[in-house]
Design an enzyme around this catalytic site. Sequence first.
Site, PDB file in Angstrom:
ATOM      1  N   ASP A   1       0.823  -1.216   0.000  1.00  0.00           N
ATOM      2  CA  ASP A   1       0.000   0.000   0.000  1.00  0.00           C
ATOM      3  C   ASP A   1       0.857   1.266   0.000  1.00  0.00           C
ATOM      4  O   ASP A   1       0.414   2.315   0.455  1.00  0.00           O
ATOM      5  CB  ASP A   1      -0.957   0.027   1.207  1.00  0.00           C
ATOM      6  CG  ASP A   1      -1.742  -1.252   1.356  1.00  0.00           C
ATOM      7  OD1 ASP A   1      -2.355  -1.669   0.365  1.00  0.00           O
ATOM      8  OD2 ASP A   1      -1.739  -1.846   2.454  1.00  0.00           O
TER       9      ASP A   1
ATOM     10  N   HIS B   1      -3.488  -1.936  -6.563  1.00  0.00           N
ATOM     11  CA  HIS B   1      -2.883  -0.644  -6.885  1.00  0.00           C
ATOM     12  C   HIS B   1      -3.999   0.289  -7.347  1.00  0.00           C
ATOM     13  O   HIS B   1      -4.879  -0.111  -8.114  1.00  0.00           O
ATOM     14  CB  HIS B   1      -1.859  -0.771  -8.019  1.00  0.00           C
ATOM     15  CG  HIS B   1      -0.740  -1.708  -7.729  1.00  0.00           C
ATOM     16  ND1 HIS B   1      -0.098  -1.745  -6.517  1.00  0.00           N
ATOM     17  CD2 HIS B   1      -0.141  -2.650  -8.497  1.00  0.00           C
ATOM     18  CE1 HIS B   1       0.865  -2.659  -6.550  1.00  0.00           C
ATOM     19  NE2 HIS B   1       0.847  -3.230  -7.743  1.00  0.00           N
TER      20      HIS B   1
END
Length: 484
Positions: free
Chosen positions: A13, A41
């Site tokens: 992340d 993503h």
Amino acid sequence: MPVKIVLGAQWGDEGKGKLVDILASSASMCCRAAGGNNAGHTIVANGITYDFHILPSGLINPSCKLNIVGAGCVVHLPSFFKELKALEEKGLEGVRQRIKISDRAQVCFDLHCAVDGISEEILRGKDGGKNMIGTTKKGIGPCYSDKVGRRGVTLGMLVSQSQPQSGIPKWEQRLRNLHDMYTGTYGSAALAKYEVEAEIASIKTIRDELITGNYILDATPFLSHTIGNDGKAITTSSQFTSQPPQQNGNTPSEVGANVLIEGANALLLDIDHGTYPYVTSSNTGLGGVFTGLAGLSPLSLTHPDSSIAGVVKAYTTRVGSGPFPTELGTTIPHVSSLDAEYGDKLQQIGREFGVTTGRKRRCGWLDLVLVKYSCQVNCYTHLNFTKLDVLDTFPEIRVAMCYKDRRTGQAISGFPADLDLLEPENLEIVYETLPGWETQTTGVKEWDALPQKAKDYVLFVEREVGVPIKWIGTGPRREDMIVR
């Protein structure tokens, strides 16, 4: 031939997708080496938000002519096609013509997803759930387990044209065998919601689509032939796909001049080098690139334009269970009420929710012990420092410099494999406190336009880690990036 590799340096992340998107604009090929649709993503381009999971982010750029899901990946095929459709619905063109899956990648079945959920529920019921992994329940762990146990199904096996004497395709027999095995392990009641016949019927339809759409690639000879060491190799993928070129209506354009490798998850989730067992089930670091994309020569990294970019968030987050030394929260021992407020603030301002699961991310200060260890494993040549603007309103910012064993007062060397040392009650963290800049940096695109204290923070991290910070993220949009 230049090869650019982008890897997550923390627990995921970090914002890898945006750098991949920027680099993909000059890449002719983008590859995923490991993981499955447990990764996530987010890219914001032209005001549109795109979420990528199993698909390489290079698909967002039409100039990136070929995107490959490598042999180290596990592929849940319904999710693969669902994700392609979602990209098409948002206006991306030619995505189906620009994507290939290695014939050595593993098929992740709905059965694996069901087993993943069962395993987590079993752990939830033991010791108050302390040993739960925090899996995404996407079937990734069980699929990799079957791969290592030599029980799995490859994409090549799925689309094979050979006719077995039994009349039952090998992939179907293997799926039935897996169903029998897991039923014996967990009982039919636990798997009551899963229907093996329904999945077999679904996979047969998907198999036909894989063959007619010519999605499967014999990736190893293709990569070996395409990514030569002379920087001049240019070819097409047609000769390495599951059908002859004249039968392929989706022949991709020429590829070869510039290759981008997109990492999934991050180093501290690596099965070998992460916080085991609170990790994913694949090699998410540099080593996984060369096993998941066999044919890619390590010598390609000696090209002067090649690079290994580590993506580091300006603070630290983690989704799921497992150790997190700098976590800030009211339930964490030895965390002040002020720091707990800072943790909430990071979560809210940074909008820290998992792309794949929607779960809140745990938040904490930047941990340089962790980042330095990540640099040792992945040998980064440059760093991308992301989400700097999230810290805009903080009057002070702390950075973890080293660990001590609270019980002995002794310094801990490096980032330990012994997770007991990382338990909050056993771990003392030595912090460096830096002044905040308390000035908006969102959307800043030039280094000289940053407040001096924001520059000082970036330079401090760069100096301590010993790797140049080339890119600095200042917002969610594609344009919100400083290049030094």
